[in-house]
Design an enzyme around this catalytic site. Sequence first.
Site, short mmCIF file in Angstrom:
data_model
loop_
_atom_site.label_atom_id
_atom_site.label_comp_id
_atom_site.label_asym_id
_atom_site.label_seq_id
_atom_site.Cartn_x
_atom_site.Cartn_y
_atom_site.Cartn_z
N ARG A 81 11.47 -1.05 11.62
CA ARG A 81 10.07 -0.92 12.18
C ARG A 81 9.88 -1.91 13.37
O ARG A 81 10.04 -3.35 13.09
CB ARG A 81 8.92 -0.91 11.02
CG ARG A 81 8.22 0.19 10.32
CD ARG A 81 7.09 -0.47 9.47
NE ARG A 81 6.00 -0.75 10.04
CZ ARG A 81 4.80 -1.33 9.43
NH1 ARG A 81 5.06 -0.14 8.66
NH2 ARG A 81 3.80 -0.53 10.32
N ARG A 94 -9.75 0.02 9.24
CA ARG A 94 -9.16 -1.43 9.85
C ARG A 94 -10.60 -1.92 10.38
O ARG A 94 -9.92 -2.68 10.77
CB ARG A 94 -7.87 -1.30 10.84
CG ARG A 94 -6.97 -0.77 9.07
CD ARG A 94 -5.52 -1.03 10.46
NE ARG A 94 -4.57 -1.90 10.00
CZ ARG A 94 -3.46 -0.89 9.43
NH1 ARG A 94 -3.89 0.06 9.04
NH2 ARG A 94 -1.97 -2.20 9.47
N ARG A 116 11.94 -5.17 4.39
CA ARG A 116 10.99 -4.21 4.82
C ARG A 116 11.95 -3.06 5.86
O ARG A 116 12.40 -2.91 6.52
CB ARG A 116 9.66 -3.66 5.59
CG ARG A 116 9.21 -2.47 5.74
CD ARG A 116 8.05 -1.76 5.82
NE ARG A 116 7.49 -3.01 6.65
CZ ARG A 116 6.12 -2.91 5.79
NH1 ARG A 116 5.22 -2.10 5.57
NH2 ARG A 116 5.10 -3.13 6.97
N ARG A 145 -0.24 -9.62 12.38
CA ARG A 145 -1.13 -8.38 12.29
C ARG A 145 -1.97 -9.05 11.07
O ARG A 145 -2.88 -8.76 11.17
CB ARG A 145 0.01 -7.80 11.07
CG ARG A 145 0.60 -6.68 13.44
CD ARG A 145 2.09 -6.27 12.65
NE ARG A 145 1.96 -5.57 11.29
CZ ARG A 145 3.52 -4.97 10.84
NH1 ARG A 145 3.93 -5.70 10.64
NH2 ARG A 145 3.44 -3.96 9.64
N LYS A 176 0.77 -0.92 0.05
CA LYS A 176 0.01 0.18 -0.11
C LYS A 176 1.06 1.20 -0.04
O LYS A 176 0.94 1.83 -1.05
CB LYS A 176 -0.76 0.11 1.40
CG LYS A 176 -2.03 -1.17 1.34
CD LYS A 176 -3.16 -0.84 2.36
CE LYS A 176 -1.82 -1.18 4.22
NZ LYS A 176 -1.72 -2.75 4.09
P1 ADP Z 1 0.95 -2.16 7.51
O1 ADP Z 1 2.00 -0.51 6.20
O2 ADP Z 1 2.34 -2.62 7.58
O3 ADP Z 1 -0.06 -2.29 6.97
P2 ADP Z 1 0.83 0.00 9.32
O4 ADP Z 1 1.51 1.55 9.11
O5 ADP Z 1 -0.42 0.82 8.11
O6 ADP Z 1 0.86 -1.08 8.79
O7 ADP Z 1 0.14 0.38 10.78
C1 ADP Z 1 1.30 -0.28 11.65
C2 ADP Z 1 0.22 -0.02 12.98
O8 ADP Z 1 0.25 1.50 13.37
C3 ADP Z 1 -0.67 -1.70 13.25
O9 ADP Z 1 -0.48 -1.94 13.33
C4 ADP Z 1 -2.08 -0.46 14.07
O10 ADP Z 1 -1.39 -1.06 15.47
C5 ADP Z 1 -1.33 1.04 13.93
N1 ADP Z 1 -2.48 1.43 12.88
C6 ADP Z 1 -2.30 1.91 11.73
N2 ADP Z 1 -3.37 2.06 11.45
C7 ADP Z 1 -4.69 1.80 12.37
C8 ADP Z 1 -5.90 1.84 12.43
N3 ADP Z 1 -7.00 2.46 10.70
N4 ADP Z 1 -6.34 1.11 13.47
C9 ADP Z 1 -5.53 0.82 13.93
N5 ADP Z 1 -4.51 0.68 13.93
C10 ADP Z 1 -3.75 1.34 13.61
P1 ADP Z 2 1.92 -1.54 3.53
O1 ADP Z 2 1.78 -0.19 3.03
O2 ADP Z 2 0.59 -2.65 2.53
O3 ADP Z 2 2.34 -2.06 4.43
P2 ADP Z 2 4.92 -2.41 1.81
O4 ADP Z 2 4.29 -1.07 0.47
O5 ADP Z 2 5.07 -0.59 2.79
O6 ADP Z 2 3.45 -2.29 1.90
O7 ADP Z 2 5.69 -3.15 1.21
C1 ADP Z 2 6.43 -4.07 2.06
C2 ADP Z 2 7.51 -4.66 1.94
O8 ADP Z 2 7.41 -4.89 -0.17
C3 ADP Z 2 8.47 -3.33 1.67
O9 ADP Z 2 10.31 -3.43 2.19
C4 ADP Z 2 8.42 -2.98 0.41
O10 ADP Z 2 9.28 -2.72 -0.02
C5 ADP Z 2 7.49 -3.93 -0.71
N1 ADP Z 2 7.34 -4.44 -2.06
C6 ADP Z 2 5.79 -3.50 -1.92
N2 ADP Z 2 5.35 -3.58 -3.32
C7 ADP Z 2 6.17 -5.29 -3.75
C8 ADP Z 2 5.80 -5.41 -4.68
N3 ADP Z 2 5.15 -5.40 -5.86
N4 ADP Z 2 6.98 -6.75 -4.85
C9 ADP Z 2 8.02 -7.01 -3.78
N5 ADP Z 2 7.87 -6.27 -2.76
C10 ADP Z 2 6.95 -5.08 -2.89
#
Ligand code: ADP
Ligand code: ADP
Length: 218
Positions: A160, A88, A127, A171, A13
């Site tokens: 992270r 979420r 990541r 998660r 994302k």
């Molecule tokens: P990822 O990119 O791996 O999906 P995020 O950066 O979106 O993770 O979120 C990291 C953490 O921040 C989540 O595991 C949660 O603890 C918190 N968080 C983020 N967005 C929300 C939300 N909309 N509601 C509740 N917790 C959230």
């Molecule tokens: P999210 O915001 O959904 O948690 P991220 O954009 O942070 O996901 O991506 C999670 C990890 O996967 C990062 O290390 C990113 O560089 C990698 N990644 C993202 N898109 C791709 C893809 N299409 N193929 C392989 N790795 C990817």
Amino acid sequence: MNVILVGPPGAGKGTQAETIVEHFKIPHVSTGDMFRDAVRQGTELGKRAQEYMNAGKLVPDEVTIGIVKERLSQPDCDKGFLLDGFPRTVVQAEALDGIMESLGKKIEIVVNIAVPDEIIVERIVGRRSCKKCNTVYHTKFNPPKVEGICDKCGEPLFQRADDQEATAVQRLRVYAEQTNPVLDFYAQKGVVKDIDGNRARAAVWEDVKKVLESYDNN
Ligand code: ADP
Ligand code: ADP
Ligand code: ZN
């Protein structure tokens, strides 16, 4: 254009958001980035959010809804926004409907990036993120030009606290239980577009762009 990006943790994302906001000139509203900034700055919000984040659990709805409401009310969101990581839970999705109504706006499209669980864990543990500009990299799939340094701002990259295998699995569980119902909520409104996220970044972007452009031109 008011867009929501949905998908399990590690689906890509944030990565797709980088290109979306550049191409469509809308602000990137990431609740995860907002919480991490608050933790770094040591604010009350950060102190409250940190333990949930490190445990791979969701921050309570009332806290999360409050910060999103405030952010979406700011003038740079007038022409549209990209919500990443929110809503979420169904409670958050219902609250967002209320926020949109009070602002005279509507969620027009929900882009769902689908990636199988077994691919996700490798993405999450590899990541690396920039503290300053929130750009994400991957040690194998998207390495920076200089190891450990952000291409954009030259700051050191970090891993992270929640990007460990055990927390990643937790998660994914939370996602299946609490966030999958959000997709049903929007599917009923007919606004969900599914994208296969298990491909190279550029291929995913081509599809995301097509979906959003077809909307943008309407
Ligand atoms: P990822 O990119 O791996 O999906 P995020 O950066 O979106 O993770 O979120 C990291 C953490 O921040 C989540 O595991 C949660 O603890 C918190 N968080 C983020 N967005 C929300 C939300 N909309 N509601 C509740 N917790 C959230
Ligand atoms: P999210 O915001 O959904 O948690 P991220 O954009 O942070 O996901 O991506 C999670 C990890 O996967 C990062 O290390 C990113 O560089 C990698 N990644 C993202 N898109 C791709 C893809 N299409 N193929 C392989 N790795 C990817
Ligand atoms: Zn950076």
